[in-house]
Enzyme design. Sequence first.
Site, PDB file in Angstrom:
ATOM      1  CG  ASN A  26       2.709   0.592   3.442  1.00 28.91           C
ATOM      2  OD1 ASN A  26       3.780   1.164   3.333  1.00 28.91           O
ATOM      3  ND2 ASN A  26       2.500  -0.581   2.910  1.00 28.91           N
ATOM      4  N   GLY A  27       1.380  -1.998   5.463  1.00 27.26           N
ATOM      5  CA  GLY A  27       2.121  -2.951   6.287  1.00 27.26           C
ATOM      6  C   GLY A  27       1.200  -3.973   6.906  1.00 27.26           C
ATOM      7  N   GLY A  81       0.502   0.166  -5.005  1.00 24.53           N
ATOM      8  CA  GLY A  81      -0.737  -0.593  -4.925  1.00 24.53           C
ATOM      9  C   GLY A  81      -1.642  -0.224  -6.070  1.00 24.53           C
ATOM     10  CB  CYS A  99      -0.881   0.059   1.249  1.00 22.34           C
ATOM     11  SG  CYS A  99      -2.025  -1.299   1.373  1.00 22.34           S
ATOM     12  CE1 TYR A 136      10.066  -3.901  -8.910  1.00 27.23           C
ATOM     13  CE2 TYR A 136       9.030  -4.916  -7.009  1.00 27.23           C
ATOM     14  CZ  TYR A 136       8.979  -4.525  -8.322  1.00 27.23           C
ATOM     15  OH  TYR A 136       7.859  -4.759  -9.057  1.00 27.23           O
TER      16      TYR A 136
END
Length: 515
Positions: free
Chosen positions: A146-147, A69, A41, A303
């Site tokens: 996020n996570g 996302g 996310c 990345y």
Amino acid sequence: MRCKAPNTQSHEPRAIQTAELEVLQPEPPAWSDNDKPQEECGVLGLWSPEPLPVADLLQLGLFALQHRGQEAAGICVSNGKDLVIEKDLGLVTQVFDEGRMQRLRIPGANLGIGHTRYSTTGSNLRFNAQPLNVRSSKGILAIAHNGNFVNALQIRQELLEHGAVFQTTNDTEVMINLIARYARLNLVEATARAMRELAGGFSVVLMDRHTVLALRDGNGVRPLVIGRLPGGGWVFASEPPALTLMGAEFVRDVRPGELVWIETDRQPLSSSEEPGRKTAHGELRSLQVLEPRPTPCAFEWIYFARADAQLEGIGTHESRIRMGERLAQEAPAQADVVVPVPDSGIGAAIGYSRASGIPFDFGLHKNPYAGRTFIQPTQEMRDLKVKLKLAATPAVRGKRIVLVDDSIVRGTTSGRIVQLLRDAGATEVHVRISSPPIKFPCYYGIDTAARKELVAATHLVEQICALIGADSLAFLSEPGVMEAIGRPVCLACFNGRYPAGQPAEEVRKEALEQA
Ligand code: SF4
């Protein structure tokens, strides 16, 4: 001649029969068009002392976070009175059509949060799109996350036993219910209390009608930065490029374990503090809730994060170049040209070329319009899937190639790219990967696939080399990654040492497997 892998890694030696080498790992789901770890996310938050086009600014910021996302997007805005949420499955451009933007453009709006989602926990259903919201004793709260929380299941169970009702299957709702449960505490206190109870790797933004809060777990696994708008407003974002697009200036990263917030009408910091005491309007306030033990995710630099991002003061593109340079020293190859897998391998390929003196060239052309491809999993169609996205250029004909990419997850796509290069006349293909082999799943919000699907969890380097049909294969070492980033980082998907804990059920499963 195929696969004389320079063995730069020590692997658990598991004897695998040649026949097994024929069995490629399972395909990614039909909707997935690459064999990469997927970021879960991107999050955004905004507060301004004056009314602003909040929805439009958040939409701009979400464009800059789209790579984090692509399955759902959402925005919540408030003007201190009304609170409006619009969200749906799809890309930012698909979700926020003119109708939705009109509904979000409420008069006098001065705060909001936004989210782009790739689903790992909770499935890809509309009701799992974020921001999520609940009505509570603190009014309506909205959250974007996020996570992952590694203890989400246990806390969900406890909350259910205390009468909480869950509307989604994702663990973000656990945090918002936890905050809502502390009825006697103000929003800041309740959020700090929830932070102390939750474990894992997470960055969160949340809001009510007056306050925007942002926080990171104690390890700072997932990124979150703070920016300043020219008119005195504040922005929180997963990555700095979102700040730039929104016209905000980078201020600093949110510290691991820190809770920061801005409120229109200041609440007392604790229930014992004098109620209603005023401080400067729009002051950024901070509380170090958890002891910082910084180990941010290495994959942000390998990345995930954009090539124009700086996280913790370290540029991602520069780190990728250093990874490539180090890879060239650790795993040299006799070759004529260094070719990146676009776009993920470009930085490392530049570094490999610089350090080795082998010229860099774009031997693969990426079709920027290929997007996501919904393809049936027949062999023919799988090959077509790669060809839709990538084509070899004449630069590879008659050449010995060093093919540089950032990671191998299942190994399915790498083999097809090697074949693409051979079909275009490459005489040798030496594959170099700018990260160590991924052998363990991520529990902190990255979809690395289940362990049984990870090709490096069950195969030695030379066996992967044979599977993908390369002449040689080598991965960057863990020290190489750390040196290139230049700071301690989480490397759990490479070495299984999880700095922010593991879900209890996974620990139990591993213990059973080892027994
Ligand atoms: Fe990043 Fe891997 Fe750690 Fe997950 S396990 S946070 S992907 S380094």
